[in-house]
Scaffold this active site. Structure first.
Site, PDB file in Angstrom:
ATOM      1  N   LYS A 211      28.094  31.667  31.575  1.00 42.38           N
ATOM      2  CA  LYS A 211      29.075  32.456  31.068  1.00 42.38           C
ATOM      3  C   LYS A 211      28.935  32.630  29.540  1.00 42.38           C
ATOM      4  O   LYS A 211      27.888  31.974  29.379  1.00 42.38           O
ATOM      5  CB  LYS A 211      30.631  32.286  31.468  1.00 42.38           C
ATOM      6  CG  LYS A 211      30.970  31.502  32.494  1.00 42.38           C
ATOM      7  CD  LYS A 211      31.602  33.419  33.193  1.00 42.38           C
ATOM      8  CE  LYS A 211      32.160  33.030  35.712  1.00 42.38           C
ATOM      9  NZ  LYS A 211      30.523  33.214  35.908  1.00 42.38           N
TER      10      LYS A 211
HETATM   11  C1  LIG Z   1      34.939  36.159  38.411  1.00 42.42           C
HETATM   12  C2  LIG Z   1      34.964  34.304  38.332  1.00 42.42           C
HETATM   13  N1  LIG Z   1      35.839  33.286  38.366  1.00 42.42           N
HETATM   14  C3  LIG Z   1      36.058  32.728  38.910  1.00 42.42           C
HETATM   15  C4  LIG Z   1      34.280  32.116  38.400  1.00 42.42           C
HETATM   16  C5  LIG Z   1      34.704  30.913  38.830  1.00 42.42           C
HETATM   17  O1  LIG Z   1      34.029  29.578  37.824  1.00 42.42           O
HETATM   18  P1  LIG Z   1      33.778  28.497  37.636  1.00 42.42           P
HETATM   19  O2  LIG Z   1      31.580  29.038  38.359  1.00 42.42           O
HETATM   20  O3  LIG Z   1      33.632  27.694  36.919  1.00 42.42           O
HETATM   21  O4  LIG Z   1      33.699  27.547  39.131  1.00 42.42           O
HETATM   22  C6  LIG Z   1      33.247  32.600  38.401  1.00 42.42           C
HETATM   23  C7  LIG Z   1      32.159  31.920  38.009  1.00 42.42           C
HETATM   24  O5  LIG Z   1      31.604  31.409  38.345  1.00 42.42           O
HETATM   25  C8  LIG Z   1      33.826  34.063  37.698  1.00 42.42           C
HETATM   26  O6  LIG Z   1      32.956  34.853  37.755  1.00 42.42           O
END
Ligand SMILES: Cc1ncc(COP(=O)(O)O)c(C=O)c1O
Length: 387
Positions: free
Chosen positions: A187
């Site tokens: 990210k």
């Molecule tokens: C659009 C979006 N929402 C939610 C997430 C979930 O985040 P995490 O991987 O930190 O759980 C991600 C990324 O992985 C994402 O790209």
């Protein structure tokens, strides 16, 4: 020595002495779970977003799960979200016992949710919308908030791609009722795992804070510092806590976020110069007067009918990693049944053409040019019939 197999990876983390030192200080402090660094990161994040409360959590999916629970979404409710999306939001909706309802995107120039189609998807059971800011470009929040006010549902922002993106100077994540961020390794603010929930609503913030740590009214840190002795459990919560090591990395990364987003913007502008309109390629999300992107992903749309797997393979042969964000959720087996309830013609058409190019703040000009050349030649080569 490169940590990557390919010359230009899709994303890359810059590691330096400041990050190493921050982690080392957290390690030697001897306090490893939630403590002063998590509190500092939360305060800094709240200030950055311009909100009253920020609650650090284990990851972005936990943030979405807690946002839904905090907003009171549960069995029998429907939550609208775009299908052109990462699956975390739909999974979180399923985990609270609600049903995801998919809406279409605007079109070739804006891959975000289409407010008109979203309103068409509203029904008597609609309790919330999860608004994704796809690739870091803010979705049409003014239209969405107007519909939410008319129809009476909660607006949750999935700002995983959009830390530092803004609308008229107001930060994404802080525009709706509750916002969710991810600090996953790829990210804009990479920590490894981690996330944040933000809101201006004190009641929502308190619910999320309780659910993050087993529904317990007091934390270990409070005990250790003599602030509390007994505790109560007021709801069936989770262990979705953030730890000190991650908060230490997060604090360093936050200090660099704006400069990195600006570097990403310059790289995307260069991609646009090199690629837009060339060989039938197009780049969604141009300049916008009110909306400023965090440029999480460099997405191009391939020419109609172009063979994407062959293009990706050829680019990989040239040392360039690519990806597809995303195969639409309604096409996955787990969501096929709910996905078939509404037609999503623009999502269907555009999903075939998506290709994500490498993007990270420290990409060099040579790398950007090499990627642009690789994609142009791969597209031109794929269009030439085999002799
Ligand atoms: C659009 C979006 N929402 C939610 C997430 C979930 O985040 P995490 O991987 O930190 O759980 C991600 C990324 O992985 C994402 O790209």
């Amino acid at each position: 020595v490169s940590r990557h197999r390919l010359a230009v990876p899709l994303s890359d983390i810059a590691v330096d002495a400041e990050i190493e030192a921050a982690v080392e200080r957290a390690v030697v402090s001897g306090w490893w779970s939630m403590g002063p660094r998590v509190a500092e990161f939360e305060q800094a994040w709240a200030a950055f977003c311009g909100v009253k409360s920020a609650i650090g959590v284990a990851n972005g999916t936990a943030a979405l799960h807690l946002a839904l629970l905090g907003a009171g979404v549960g069995h029998g409710d429907e939550v609208i979200l775009p299908s052109l999306n990462f699956v975390a939001a739909a999974n979180s909706v399923a985990h609270v016992g609600a049903v995801p309802v998919f809406c279409d995107v605007k079109g070739e120039h804006d891959l975000n949710l289409d407010p008109e189609d979203l309103e068409a998807a509203v029904g008597p059971r609609t309790k919330a919308v999860i608004a994704l800011h796809y690739a870091g470009f803010p979705c049409d929040m003014d239209a969405l908030l107007a519909i939410a006010e008319r129809q009476g549902f909660v607006v949750i922002e999935d700002a995983a791609h959009a830390p530092g993106a803004s609308v008229d100077g107001r930060m994404c994540g802080a525009l709706g009722d509750i916002g969710c961020f991810s600090f996953f390794a790829n990210k804009n603010l990479p920590v490894g795992e981690g996330g944040m929930v933000v809101t201006n609503d004190a009641t929502l913030a308190e619910r999320v804070r309780l659910l993050r740590s087993h529904g317990m009214t007091r934390l270990t840190w409070d005990h250790d510092h003599g602030h509390a002795h007994g505790y109560d459990v007021v709801s069936a919560g989770f262990n979705y806590r953030l730890d000190e090591l991650r908060a230490a990395v997060g604090l360093v990364q936050l200090g660099r976020l704006q400069a990195r987003n600006a570097a990403r913007a310059r790289i995307v502008a260069r991609y646009r110069e090199l690629l837009d309109g060339v060989d039938g390629l197009s780049l969604p999300f141009g300049e916008h007067e009110q909306r400023s992107s965090a440029h999480h992903l460099a997405v191009v749309l391939l020419p109609h009918g172009a063979p994407r797997p062959a293009i990706q393979k050829e680019m990989e042969r040239r040392g360039v990693q690519t990806s597809v964000h995303y195969p639409p959720i309604h096409r996955f087996s787990a969501y096929a049944a709910v996905g078939s309830r509404r037609p999503l013609p623009r999502t269907e058409r555009l999903a075939e053409r998506l290709l994500t190019l490498p993007l990270y703040a420290h990409m060099t000009d040579d790398q950007v040019e090499a990627v642009a050349e690789a994609v142009c030649e791969a597209v031109a080569g794929a269009a030439t019939p085999a002799s």
